[in-house]
Design a protein around this motif. Structure first.
Motif, PDB file in Angstrom:
ATOM      1  N   ALA A  50       0.825  -1.208   0.000  1.00 34.90           N
ATOM      2  CA  ALA A  50       0.000   0.000   0.000  1.00 34.90           C
ATOM      3  C   ALA A  50       0.863   1.262   0.000  1.00 34.90           C
ATOM      4  O   ALA A  50       0.568   2.242  -0.695  1.00 34.90           O
ATOM      5  CB  ALA A  50      -0.931  -0.004   1.204  1.00 34.90           C
ATOM      6  N   ALA A  51       1.937   1.232   0.783  1.00 32.71           N
ATOM      7  CA  ALA A  51       2.836   2.386   0.829  1.00 32.71           C
ATOM      8  C   ALA A  51       3.508   2.598  -0.525  1.00 32.71           C
ATOM      9  O   ALA A  51       3.730   3.735  -0.948  1.00 32.71           O
ATOM     10  CB  ALA A  51       3.888   2.196   1.921  1.00 32.71           C
ATOM     11  N   PHE A  52       3.843   1.509  -1.208  1.00 34.26           N
ATOM     12  CA  PHE A  52       4.449   1.643  -2.532  1.00 34.26           C
ATOM     13  C   PHE A  52       3.506   2.364  -3.487  1.00 34.26           C
ATOM     14  O   PHE A  52       3.932   3.273  -4.225  1.00 34.26           O
ATOM     15  CB  PHE A  52       4.816   0.268  -3.099  1.00 34.26           C
ATOM     16  CG  PHE A  52       5.182   0.302  -4.550  1.00 34.26           C
ATOM     17  CD1 PHE A  52       6.353   0.909  -4.977  1.00 34.26           C
ATOM     18  CD2 PHE A  52       4.334  -0.238  -5.515  1.00 34.26           C
ATOM     19  CE1 PHE A  52       6.687   0.963  -6.333  1.00 34.26           C
ATOM     20  CE2 PHE A  52       4.652  -0.194  -6.861  1.00 34.26           C
ATOM     21  CZ  PHE A  52       5.831   0.411  -7.272  1.00 34.26           C
ATOM     22  N   LEU A  84       5.133   4.208   6.890  1.00 38.68           N
ATOM     23  CA  LEU A  84       5.976   4.469   5.728  1.00 38.68           C
ATOM     24  C   LEU A  84       5.520   5.679   4.934  1.00 38.68           C
ATOM     25  O   LEU A  84       6.342   6.421   4.384  1.00 38.68           O
ATOM     26  CB  LEU A  84       5.990   3.244   4.805  1.00 38.68           C
ATOM     27  CG  LEU A  84       6.851   2.054   5.216  1.00 38.68           C
ATOM     28  CD1 LEU A  84       6.567   0.859   4.312  1.00 38.68           C
ATOM     29  CD2 LEU A  84       8.326   2.406   5.180  1.00 38.68           C
ATOM     30  N   CYS A  85       4.199   5.870   4.840  1.00 39.80           N
ATOM     31  CA  CYS A  85       3.713   6.888   3.899  1.00 39.80           C
ATOM     32  C   CYS A  85       3.012   8.079   4.563  1.00 39.80           C
ATOM     33  O   CYS A  85       2.424   8.908   3.863  1.00 39.80           O
ATOM     34  CB  CYS A  85       2.781   6.248   2.870  1.00 39.80           C
ATOM     35  SG  CYS A  85       1.366   5.354   3.537  1.00 39.80           S
ATOM     36  N   LYS A  86       3.063   8.180   5.862  1.00 41.84           N
ATOM     37  CA  LYS A  86       2.483   9.348   6.532  1.00 41.84           C
ATOM     38  C   LYS A  86       3.172  10.619   6.055  1.00 41.84           C
ATOM     39  O   LYS A  86       4.389  10.699   5.971  1.00 41.84           O
ATOM     40  CB  LYS A  86       2.630   9.214   8.046  1.00 41.84           C
ATOM     41  CG  LYS A  86       1.625   8.270   8.683  1.00 41.84           C
ATOM     42  CD  LYS A  86       1.805   8.199  10.190  1.00 41.84           C
ATOM     43  CE  LYS A  86       0.776   7.267  10.820  1.00 41.84           C
ATOM     44  NZ  LYS A  86       0.992   7.126  12.281  1.00 41.84           N
ATOM     45  N   GLY A  87       2.373  11.631   5.741  1.00 40.46           N
ATOM     46  CA  GLY A  87       2.921  12.915   5.310  1.00 40.46           C
ATOM     47  C   GLY A  87       3.138  13.041   3.825  1.00 40.46           C
ATOM     48  O   GLY A  87       3.492  14.122   3.339  1.00 40.46           O
ATOM     49  N   TRP A  88       2.940  11.962   3.072  1.00 41.56           N
ATOM     50  CA  TRP A  88       3.088  12.045   1.626  1.00 41.56           C
ATOM     51  C   TRP A  88       1.877  12.701   0.987  1.00 41.56           C
ATOM     52  O   TRP A  88       0.794  12.760   1.573  1.00 41.56           O
ATOM     53  CB  TRP A  88       3.284  10.654   1.028  1.00 41.56           C
ATOM     54  CG  TRP A  88       4.638  10.068   1.333  1.00 41.56           C
ATOM     55  CD1 TRP A  88       5.712  10.701   1.875  1.00 41.56           C
ATOM     56  CD2 TRP A  88       5.032   8.707   1.114  1.00 41.56           C
ATOM     57  NE1 TRP A  88       6.764   9.844   2.007  1.00 41.56           N
ATOM     58  CE2 TRP A  88       6.389   8.613   1.546  1.00 41.56           C
ATOM     59  CE3 TRP A  88       4.410   7.588   0.595  1.00 41.56           C
ATOM     60  CZ2 TRP A  88       7.103   7.417   1.473  1.00 41.56           C
ATOM     61  CZ3 TRP A  88       5.131   6.396   0.516  1.00 41.56           C
ATOM     62  CH2 TRP A  88       6.458   6.309   0.953  1.00 41.56           C
ATOM     63  N   LYS A  89       2.044  13.187  -0.222  1.00 41.95           N
ATOM     64  CA  LYS A  89       0.989  13.908  -0.923  1.00 41.95           C
ATOM     65  C   LYS A  89      -0.187  12.998  -1.274  1.00 41.95           C
ATOM     66  O   LYS A  89      -0.019  11.811  -1.554  1.00 41.95           O
ATOM     67  CB  LYS A  89       1.532  14.549  -2.197  1.00 41.95           C
ATOM     68  CG  LYS A  89       2.550  15.657  -1.959  1.00 41.95           C
ATOM     69  CD  LYS A  89       3.082  16.198  -3.272  1.00 41.95           C
ATOM     70  CE  LYS A  89       4.114  17.296  -3.033  1.00 41.95           C
ATOM     71  NZ  LYS A  89       4.668  17.806  -4.308  1.00 41.95           N
ATOM     72  N   LYS A  90      -1.377  13.634  -1.263  1.00 40.32           N
ATOM     73  CA  LYS A  90      -2.610  12.958  -1.652  1.00 40.32           C
ATOM     74  C   LYS A  90      -3.353  13.847  -2.651  1.00 40.32           C
ATOM     75  O   LYS A  90      -3.085  15.049  -2.746  1.00 40.32           O
ATOM     76  CB  LYS A  90      -3.497  12.697  -0.429  1.00 40.32           C
ATOM     77  CG  LYS A  90      -2.904  11.756   0.605  1.00 40.32           C
ATOM     78  CD  LYS A  90      -3.882  11.562   1.761  1.00 40.32           C
ATOM     79  CE  LYS A  90      -3.330  10.616   2.804  1.00 40.32           C
ATOM     80  NZ  LYS A  90      -4.296  10.426   3.922  1.00 40.32           N
TER      81      LYS A  90
END
Length: 321
Positions: A189-191, A256-262
């Motif tokens: 999911a993070a990928f 792993l993916c907290k703070g990444w763009k959405k």
């Protein structure tokens, strides 16, 4: 078989040429029927591909496909001609007749499949380099060639050949309509989230399915959702901005993916919003991956309106708290 019949015929020659010919003929008929029976049971492989790339390697595969997708039938096969992989299993994905009869569509189909793999592989390499995970992300590389010998499939029909991933361990981690496996596995999911984040919203890699070990995930036939104006830029599994929104509807960020763009929707009229809600609601009800051509069937929204709202829909990749 032919040599055995020849020996038998010569041994019976003392009985006279007519008797020998009759016995030989009877054995030929029996052998032919037995051979056809083996073919029916899938014991004998009589479909052969052309040489793969510049290597002295080709594939033999069975007469009967065991599963299918929208554009391809899938067969079990074995590698031939290269002692490093001689006899090892593979899968042969033969493009269906409606795809290879049209030259433009044939080229479109296999070339976009190649482009989808290249993009997924590129993003996996970046993810493995930038993110500290216990399992690397890998994609099975498809090799493209055409049919050389077959009694059922037209010669020169295009095929994609992939290494065989053991079916008993095969898992589905996500689809292209938003389904994400509820079992807690952070990396897949993070990928997918990473691909959207690092591309600035241009692509999202999903439909992750395959096998895993203690050191890697190995996926085959991914889907690329493109964030541009056109549906299907990366093939018939590319649901575009609809697919991107569907993924994030079901995705819960992990460490792993907290703070990444959405994605954030920009400037959508109430009427367009209602149509988008209808499309997204229909996609949420599905678990299996779908092709762009099925959006109309899922939603009852006319194709022209689906294309129009997709072309006018604006998504901006932003940091969301």
């Amino acid at each position: 078989m032919a040599s055995c019949l020849s020996v038998l015929a010569s041994c019976l020659s003392a009985l006279g040429s007519r008797v020998a010919a009759a016995v030989s003929s009877c054995f030929s008929v029996a052998a032919s029927k037995f051979y056809r029976c083996l073919l029916y049971l899938g014991v004998h492989q009589r479909n052969t591909t052309e040489i793969i790339n510049t290597a002295s390697m080709w594939v033999d595969f069975e007469d009967y496909w065991f599963t299918q997708g929208h554009s391809r039938h899938v067969y079990r096969g074995t590698y031939q001609g290269d002692r490093r992989v001689e006899g090892k299993p593979c899968v042969v994905k033969v493009y269906k007749e409606e795809w290879y009869l049209n030259n433009d569509r044939e080229e479109y189909t296999w070339r976009v499949d190649q482009r989808a793999y290249d993009k997924a592989h590129e993003m996996a390499r970046d993810f493995n380099e930038q993110c500290q995970t216990s399992k690397a992300i890998q994609f099975v590389r498809p090799e493209f060639t055409s049919i050389k010998v077959s009694q059922f499939i037209p010669i020169n029909a295009m095929v994609a050949i992939e290494m065989y991933l053991d079916g008993k361990d095969f898992e589905k981690f996500s689809s292209n309509v938003g389904y994400v496996n509820p079992v807690a596995m952070a990396s897949p999911a993070a990928f997918s989230h990473f691909t959207y984040h690092t591309s600035g919203g241009k692509v999202l890699v999903c439909k992750l399915q395959g096998i895993r070990s203690s050191a890697w995930y190995k996926f085959s036939a991914p889907a690329i959702q493109s964030g541009g104006m056109e549906l299907g830029e990366y093939g018939p599994s590319d649901l575009g901005k609809f697919g991107i929104l569907a993924f994030f509807d079901d995705h819960c960020c992990n460490d792993l993916c907290k703070g990444w763009k959405k994605p954030q929707i920009i400037d959508l009229s109430p009427e367009q919003g209602n149509l988008l809600d209808k499309i997204m609601s229909a996609m949420r009800s599905e678990r299996s991956s779908k092709r762009t051509c099925y959006l109309n069937e899922l939603t009852d929204v006319p194709v022209e309106q689906i294309v129009q709202i997709h072309s006018t829909l604006r998504l901006e990749a932003v940091h969301v708290s």
